[in-house]
Design a protein around this motif. Structure first.
Motif, PDB file in Angstrom:
ATOM      1  N   GLY A 157       8.413 -24.822  -8.222  1.00  0.00           N
ATOM      2  CA  GLY A 157       8.022 -23.522  -8.789  1.00  0.00           C
ATOM      3  C   GLY A 157       9.254 -22.783  -9.294  1.00  0.00           C
ATOM      4  O   GLY A 157       9.230 -22.144 -10.357  1.00  0.00           O
ATOM      5  N   ALA A 158      10.350 -22.885  -8.523  1.00  0.00           N
ATOM      6  CA  ALA A 158      11.602 -22.223  -8.933  1.00  0.00           C
ATOM      7  C   ALA A 158      12.155 -22.876 -10.209  1.00  0.00           C
ATOM      8  O   ALA A 158      12.636 -22.197 -11.120  1.00  0.00           O
ATOM      9  N   ILE A 159      12.070 -24.201 -10.269  1.00  0.00           N
ATOM     10  CA  ILE A 159      12.559 -24.897 -11.471  1.00  0.00           C
ATOM     11  C   ILE A 159      11.741 -24.465 -12.696  1.00  0.00           C
ATOM     12  O   ILE A 159      12.292 -24.159 -13.763  1.00  0.00           O
ATOM     13  N   LEU A 160      10.425 -24.406 -12.520  1.00  0.00           N
ATOM     14  CA  LEU A 160       9.565 -24.028 -13.650  1.00  0.00           C
ATOM     15  C   LEU A 160       9.888 -22.613 -14.144  1.00  0.00           C
ATOM     16  O   LEU A 160      10.010 -22.374 -15.347  1.00  0.00           O
ATOM     17  N   LEU A 161      10.066 -21.690 -13.195  1.00  0.00           N
ATOM     18  CA  LEU A 161      10.358 -20.310 -13.595  1.00  0.00           C
ATOM     19  C   LEU A 161      11.724 -20.246 -14.294  1.00  0.00           C
ATOM     20  O   LEU A 161      11.872 -19.580 -15.320  1.00  0.00           O
ATOM     21  N   ALA A 162      12.697 -20.973 -13.743  1.00  0.00           N
ATOM     22  CA  ALA A 162      14.037 -20.971 -14.337  1.00  0.00           C
ATOM     23  C   ALA A 162      13.982 -21.516 -15.774  1.00  0.00           C
ATOM     24  O   ALA A 162      14.612 -20.968 -16.686  1.00  0.00           O
ATOM     25  N   LEU A 163      13.209 -22.576 -15.971  1.00  0.00           N
ATOM     26  CA  LEU A 163      13.093 -23.145 -17.321  1.00  0.00           C
ATOM     27  C   LEU A 163      12.375 -22.176 -18.265  1.00  0.00           C
ATOM     28  O   LEU A 163      12.732 -22.065 -19.449  1.00  0.00           O
ATOM     29  N   ALA A 164      11.398 -21.450 -17.742  1.00  0.00           N
ATOM     30  CA  ALA A 164      10.687 -20.473 -18.583  1.00  0.00           C
ATOM     31  C   ALA A 164      11.658 -19.383 -19.057  1.00  0.00           C
ATOM     32  O   ALA A 164      11.635 -18.987 -20.237  1.00  0.00           O
ATOM     33  N   VAL A 165      12.540 -18.926 -18.169  1.00  0.00           N
ATOM     34  CA  VAL A 165      13.532 -17.914 -18.577  1.00  0.00           C
ATOM     35  C   VAL A 165      14.494 -18.529 -19.604  1.00  0.00           C
ATOM     36  O   VAL A 165      14.840 -17.901 -20.610  1.00  0.00           O
ATOM     37  N   HIS A 166      14.884 -19.776 -19.364  1.00  0.00           N
ATOM     38  CA  HIS A 166      15.784 -20.461 -20.298  1.00  0.00           C
ATOM     39  C   HIS A 166      15.184 -20.518 -21.708  1.00  0.00           C
ATOM     40  O   HIS A 166      15.843 -20.157 -22.683  1.00  0.00           O
ATOM     41  N   TYR A 167      13.944 -20.952 -21.805  1.00  0.00           N
ATOM     42  CA  TYR A 167      13.335 -21.050 -23.143  1.00  0.00           C
ATOM     43  C   TYR A 167      13.078 -19.668 -23.731  1.00  0.00           C
ATOM     44  O   TYR A 167      13.167 -19.486 -24.954  1.00  0.00           O
ATOM     45  N   VAL A 204       3.566 -18.726  -9.983  1.00  0.00           N
ATOM     46  CA  VAL A 204       4.510 -18.973 -11.089  1.00  0.00           C
ATOM     47  C   VAL A 204       3.749 -19.205 -12.410  1.00  0.00           C
ATOM     48  O   VAL A 204       4.057 -18.563 -13.429  1.00  0.00           O
ATOM     49  N   PRO A 205       2.723 -20.085 -12.433  1.00  0.00           N
ATOM     50  CA  PRO A 205       1.982 -20.255 -13.694  1.00  0.00           C
ATOM     51  C   PRO A 205       1.305 -18.953 -14.148  1.00  0.00           C
ATOM     52  O   PRO A 205       1.235 -18.675 -15.350  1.00  0.00           O
ATOM     53  N   THR A 212       7.780  -9.524 -11.048  1.00  0.00           N
ATOM     54  CA  THR A 212       9.235  -9.753 -11.195  1.00  0.00           C
ATOM     55  C   THR A 212       9.488 -11.041 -11.982  1.00  0.00           C
ATOM     56  O   THR A 212      10.388 -11.106 -12.826  1.00  0.00           O
ATOM     57  N   MET A 213       8.658 -12.072 -11.723  1.00  0.00           N
ATOM     58  CA  MET A 213       8.875 -13.352 -12.426  1.00  0.00           C
ATOM     59  C   MET A 213       8.531 -13.203 -13.912  1.00  0.00           C
ATOM     60  O   MET A 213       9.283 -13.650 -14.787  1.00  0.00           O
ATOM     61  N   ALA A 214       7.396 -12.555 -14.190  1.00  0.00           N
ATOM     62  CA  ALA A 214       7.008 -12.364 -15.592  1.00  0.00           C
ATOM     63  C   ALA A 214       7.960 -11.395 -16.282  1.00  0.00           C
ATOM     64  O   ALA A 214       8.288 -11.561 -17.471  1.00  0.00           O
ATOM     65  N   GLY A 215       8.431 -10.385 -15.532  1.00  0.00           N
ATOM     66  CA  GLY A 215       9.382  -9.418 -16.089  1.00  0.00           C
ATOM     67  C   GLY A 215      10.689 -10.092 -16.490  1.00  0.00           C
ATOM     68  O   GLY A 215      11.294  -9.755 -17.511  1.00  0.00           O
ATOM     69  N   ALA A 266      11.193 -19.159  -6.271  1.00  0.00           N
ATOM     70  CA  ALA A 266      11.001 -18.814  -7.685  1.00  0.00           C
ATOM     71  C   ALA A 266      11.305 -17.344  -7.963  1.00  0.00           C
ATOM     72  O   ALA A 266      11.889 -17.001  -8.993  1.00  0.00           O
ATOM     73  N   MET A 267      10.928 -16.476  -7.017  1.00  0.00           N
ATOM     74  CA  MET A 267      11.043 -15.029  -7.269  1.00  0.00           C
ATOM     75  C   MET A 267      12.495 -14.586  -7.459  1.00  0.00           C
ATOM     76  O   MET A 267      12.751 -13.527  -8.013  1.00  0.00           O
ATOM     77  N   ARG A 268      13.458 -15.392  -6.994  1.00  0.00           N
ATOM     78  CA  ARG A 268      14.871 -14.984  -6.990  1.00  0.00           C
ATOM     79  C   ARG A 268      15.739 -15.795  -7.948  1.00  0.00           C
ATOM     80  O   ARG A 268      16.948 -15.652  -7.974  1.00  0.00           O
ATOM     81  N   VAL A 269      15.125 -16.689  -8.736  1.00  0.00           N
ATOM     82  CA  VAL A 269      15.894 -17.724  -9.440  1.00  0.00           C
ATOM     83  C   VAL A 269      16.491 -17.273 -10.780  1.00  0.00           C
ATOM     84  O   VAL A 269      17.304 -17.989 -11.364  1.00  0.00           O
ATOM     85  N   VAL A 270      16.136 -16.080 -11.254  1.00  0.00           N
ATOM     86  CA  VAL A 270      16.491 -15.664 -12.620  1.00  0.00           C
ATOM     87  C   VAL A 270      17.974 -15.853 -12.975  1.00  0.00           C
ATOM     88  O   VAL A 270      18.305 -16.173 -14.125  1.00  0.00           O
TER      89      VAL A 270
END
Ligand code: F2R
Ligand code: MG
Ligand code: MG
Ligand code: MG
Length: 350
Positions: A173-183, A261-262, A304-307, A137-141
Motif C-alpha cells: 500500500g505504501a509503495i502504491l501511494l508513493a508511486l501515485a505521488v511520483h506520477y 490507498v485505492p 492525507t494520502m489523497a492530499g 502508506a499514510m507517512r510515505v510522501v
C-alpha cells in the motif's frame, strides 16, 4: 520539476490530515457539516485578522511523515535505524496523536533495546502475520519527493514500511501511494489514463511475488488485490458520477491499506472534475480533501494520502491560505518541501 509540487505534496498531506482528523471514525458526514466547519475556521480568521488561534493539530499520519522526511534529509539515502529511532522517539515524546492500536507495540519493542534488527518487532505483529494497516502508506510522501526514479521509490517505500508493517498488504500500500505521488509530480504531462496504466503495470510486478500472493490469499482477498482495485478505479472513472456509498462499498474507507490507498487514488482522480454537491468555486485539491472526508471512516488518513497526490499534481497554489495557516507545522512543510526538491533535483541524471 517545479518546487511548487514538492511543497504542494507536503502541504496537501498536512491539510488532509489536520482537517480530516476532525471527522475521523464518523460514518456519516454531510456536505453541510464539513462546509460549516470550514466557515467556522474562516470566521475565526476574519475576527482576528489572521488564522484563528485554534490551530488544527496533526495526527500520527503527519507525525510519522515528518520523521520520514527528517530522516531522508539528514541520513541519505535511507537509514532504517535512524528512521526507527525517530519513529520511536516521536511516539514516546508525544503519544496522544491517535496512533493505531497495534503499532504502539512496535515502538515499545524498539525502545526496549532487546532487538538486534529494527525489522523484527514489526514481524511479530498480529501473531507473526504483520500489520496490513495503512500506517506505512499514510507517512510515505517524502520518499517520492526524495527519489526521482521508480526502482528507488519501490525499494525505499518498502524498507520504510517494513519497520512497522511486515504484511505485504501494508508495505505494498505504501509503495502504491508513493508511486501515485511520483506520477502526480509529472502534472498534466500525464493523462488520467496513463497515470493509472503506469500504476497498474508497476503493481502487477510488485504483487506478483510469492509473499504478496500468499498474504493476499490468506486474507481471502484474492491475488493482486491492489491491481484489482486499480481496475475498479478505472471502471468508476469511465462510469462518471459514482455515488459515494458505492465508492465506500467497493473500495472501502477503513484502516486497512487495501481499503484506503485505492480510495485515496480514486478520490484524487475523480476530483479533477467538478463534484455535483460541492461548491463550484472550490479547486481540485479542496474538492479532493472534502470528497475523502465525505466518505467517512478513516478520514484523516484517506485525506492525507489523497492530499499528497493532489498537492504533487496541482502544486501549492491550490492549498488555500486559510487551510495551510490553520494547520500545525505548516512552515516545516514549506521548508522541507524546498529541501526535498533540492535533494530530488541533485539526484536527477545530468
Ligand atoms: N488509530 C487511528 N484511529 C483510531 C481513532 C483515533 C482517534 N482519533 C483517537 O485519538 O482515539 N488512526 C491511525 O491509525 C491508522 C494507522 O494505523 P497503523 O499505523 O497501520 O497501525 P496498526 O495498529 O498496525 O494497524 C491499524 C489497525 O489495523 C488492523 N490490522 C492491521 N493488521 C492486521 C492484521 N494482520 N490482522 C488483524 N487486524 C489488523 C488492527 O485493527 C490495527 O489496530 C490511521 O488511520 C491513523 O490515522
Ligand atoms: Mg491519524
Ligand atoms: Mg540516530
Ligand atoms: Mg486515520
Amino acid at each position: 520539476m517545479l518546487l511548487s509540487r514538492f511543497r504542494g505534496a507536503l502541504l496537501g498531506a498536512l491539510v488532509g490530515d489536520c482537517i480530516g482528523a476532525v471527522f475521523e471514525t464518523r460514518m456519516t458526514i454531510t456536505v453541510g457539516s464539513v462546509l460549516s466547519f470550514l466557515r467556522g475556521l474562516e470566521n475565526n480568521w476574519k475576527k482576528q485578522g489572521r488564522p484563528g488561534r485554534t490551530v488544527l493539530m496533526y495526527t500520527d499520519d503527519t507525525a510519522m511523515a515528518r520523521s520520514v522526511v527528517q530522516s531522508l534529509l539528514t541520513k541519505p539515502p535511507l537509514d532504517e535505524k535512524d528512521l526507527a529511532e525517530r519513529f520511536t522517539a516521536e511516539y514516546f515524546s508525544d503519544p496522544d496523536r491517535g496512533y493505531g492500536m497495534g503499532v504502539v507495540h512496535v515502538f515499545e519493542k524498539l525502545q526496549s533495546g532487546k532487538y538486534q534488527s529494527v525489522f523484527t518487532p514489526a514481524k511479530e505483529q498480529f501473531n507473526g502475520k504483520g500489520s496490513y494497516g495503512n500506517g506505512a502508506a499514510m507517512r510515505v510522501v517524502g520518499i517520492p519527493l526524495a527519489f526521482p526514479n521508480v526502482p528507488d521509490i519501490i525499494k525505499y517505500a518498502k524498507i520504510s514500511g517494513e519497520l512497522t508493517h511486515a504484511s505485504s498488504l501494508g508495505y505494498n500500500g505504501a509503495i502504491l501511494l508513493a508511486l501515485a505521488v511520483h506520477y502526480a509530480l509529472q502534472g498534466v504531462n500525464l493523462s488520467r489514463e496513463s497515470f493509472l496504466e503506469h500504476l497498474l503495470s508497476n503493481m502487477q510486478e510488485i504483487e506478483g511475488d510469492e509473499k504478496s500472493r500468499s498474504d493476499a490469499v490468506e486474507l481471502e482477498l484474492g491475488e493482486f488485490p491492489y491491481c484489482n482495485r486499480l481496475k475498479k478505479i478505472k471502471e468508476f472513472l469511465d462510469k462518471g458520477n459514482v455515488p459515494r456509498c458505492e465508492v465506500v462499498e467497493e473500495l472501502g474507507h477503513g484502516v486497512a491499506a487495501f481499503e484506503s490507498v485505492p480510495t485515496a487514488i480514486y478520490s484524487f482522480l475523480r476530483c479533477m472534475d467538478p463534484v455535483d454537491d460541492l461548491p463550484k468555486e472550490m479547486n481540485s485539491l479542496q474538492r479532493t480533501v472534502i470528497f475523502c472526508i465525505l466518505l467517512g471512516g478513516d478520514t484523516d488518513t484517506i485525506a492525507t494520502m489523497a492530499g499528497a497526490i493532489a498537492g504533487a499534481y496541482h502544486g501549492e497554489d491550490q492549498v488555500p491560505e486559510l487551510w495551510r495557516k490553520s494547520s500545525e507545522g505548516y512552515k516545516d512543510a514549506e521548508d522541507w518541501g524546498k529541501q526535498l526538491w533540492e535533494l530530488y533535483s541533485s539526484r536527477l541524471p545530468s
